[in-house]
Design an enzyme around this catalytic site. Structure first.
Site, PDB file in Angstrom:
ATOM      1  N   PRO A  62     -48.802  -8.604  55.814  1.00  0.00           N
ATOM      2  CA  PRO A  62     -48.615  -7.467  54.967  1.00  0.00           C
ATOM      3  C   PRO A  62     -47.179  -6.959  54.672  1.00  0.00           C
ATOM      4  CG  PRO A  62     -49.036  -6.948  57.459  1.00  0.00           C
ATOM      5  CD  PRO A  62     -49.158  -8.174  57.181  1.00  0.00           C
ATOM      6  N   ASP A  87     -60.408 -13.622  31.119  1.00  0.00           N
ATOM      7  CA  ASP A  87     -60.336 -12.878  32.499  1.00  0.00           C
ATOM      8  C   ASP A  87     -59.101 -11.518  32.560  1.00  0.00           C
ATOM      9  OD1 ASP A  87     -62.678 -14.405  33.707  1.00  0.00           O
ATOM     10  OD2 ASP A  87     -61.205 -14.791  34.919  1.00  0.00           O
ATOM     11  N   ARG A 120     -60.707 -20.707  42.043  1.00  0.00           N
ATOM     12  CA  ARG A 120     -61.634 -20.717  40.739  1.00  0.00           C
ATOM     13  C   ARG A 120     -60.470 -21.238  39.185  1.00  0.00           C
ATOM     14  NH1 ARG A 120     -60.636 -15.956  37.931  1.00  0.00           N
ATOM     15  NH2 ARG A 120     -62.437 -15.706  36.563  1.00  0.00           N
ATOM     16  N   GLU A 140     -51.246  -7.618  66.925  1.00  0.00           N
ATOM     17  CA  GLU A 140     -50.246  -6.637  66.529  1.00  0.00           C
ATOM     18  C   GLU A 140     -49.483  -7.239  65.495  1.00  0.00           C
ATOM     19  OE1 GLU A 140     -52.117  -5.399  69.381  1.00  0.00           O
ATOM     20  OE2 GLU A 140     -52.522  -3.987  68.199  1.00  0.00           O
TER      21      GLU A 140
END
Ligand code: ADE
Length: 270
Positions: free
Chosen positions: A87, A166, A151, A114
């Site tokens: 993160p 897209d 993709r 953690e």
């Protein structure tokens, strides 16, 4: 292209064995290898985590198993990029997915517990976050990266799954799409889409993409680079949304520019 995933939960990657990514693996367009770094733990009990120095809650991933797993990887022919999912990483977006298609192998390291020993960061080329929220581990994030990158690899999507227009291509959201019937429960398909006039349809779609991006994602709109043919469309949209005039300096220089058509093949990437 090869994706090598370092994880202690290889069973979590079952979704990659379905649908388009399954076909891409069967046809050899992509290869996905799962490496359980617990196998590289030096201790008898195969521990991959330990308590943090300095105290505190939770467990921290140890450096040895991950270092040993990375060092065990077979040499790659071409370019390899080692990525840590966390993160704290750079926010993953379509332009980053495009840039990652330039590599022959992506090694994706999934953290858990953690956190991980800071020295693991010295192994990696890049740290990626898939959004400003905290997951229980990097596995779902690694799958998101694999799906978004795979993709874009030529041959992974069939012709009917084309990605050029897209959402997020060129930083714009996709225009509204319709299929039959032409009228459903009183809701009609915009008549222009039934007209067969392809040039006008392209302009309508471009305008709707610009409109959607402005209304739904002003953060993306702010970063757009406009094309000469957008000038007229943007001026029409300002009539509808006077607050859009705030951004006029981003397109007013296009007024006198001759038109240049962008070819269908011109996309971000390698
Ligand atoms: N691991 C935990 N949360 C994550 C996130 N948002 N992105 C990438 N990896 C993560």
């Amino acid at each position: 292209m090869k994706f090598t995933v370092l994880t202690i939960f290889p069973e979590m990657f079952a979704p990659l064995q379905e649908s388009i990514l399954k076909r891409a693996q069967n046809t050899g367009r992509i290869k996905i290898e799962l490496v359980n770094f617990r196998d590289f733990a030096p201790s008898k009990h195969k521990n991959v985590d330990d308590i943090p120095y300095g105290g505190g809650e939770g467990m921290v991933l140890k450096p040895e198993p991950i270092f040993r797993a990375v060092r065990s990887l077979a040499p790659v022919e071409g370019k390899r990029r080692i990525i840590l999912l966390s993160p704290q990483g750079k926010l993953f977006r379509q332009d980053i997915a495009s840039q990652l298609t330039c590599y022959d192998e992506l090694v994706l390291i999934c953290g858990h517990y953690e956190g991980f020993d800071e020295r693991i960061r010295s192994l990696v080329d890049e740290e990626i976050s898939i959004g400003d929220y905290v997951l229980t581990g990097g596995e779902l994030a690694a799958m998101v990266v694999i799906d978004a990158v795979a993709r874009l690899i030529p041959g992974v999507l069939g012709k009917t799954e084309s990605f050029i227009y897209d959402s997020h291509n060129e930083g714009l959201l996709e225009y509204p799409q319709y299929t039959r019937p032409a009228e459903f429960e009183g809701m009609k398909v915009p008549p222009i889409l039934l007209s067969g006039h392809h040039a006008n349809i392209d302009l309508w779609r471009r305008k709707e993409s610009l409109r959607r991006t402005f209304l739904r994602r002003p953060d993306l709109f702010e970063r757009l680079t406009f094309k000469a043919e957008d000038y007229q469309l943007l001026e029409e949209l300002v009539e509808e949304y006077p607050e859009m005039a705030l951004y006029r300096k981003k397109w007013e220089h296009l007024k006198a520019k001759p038109k240049r058509r962008r070819s269908r093949g011109e996309i971000d990437g390698c």
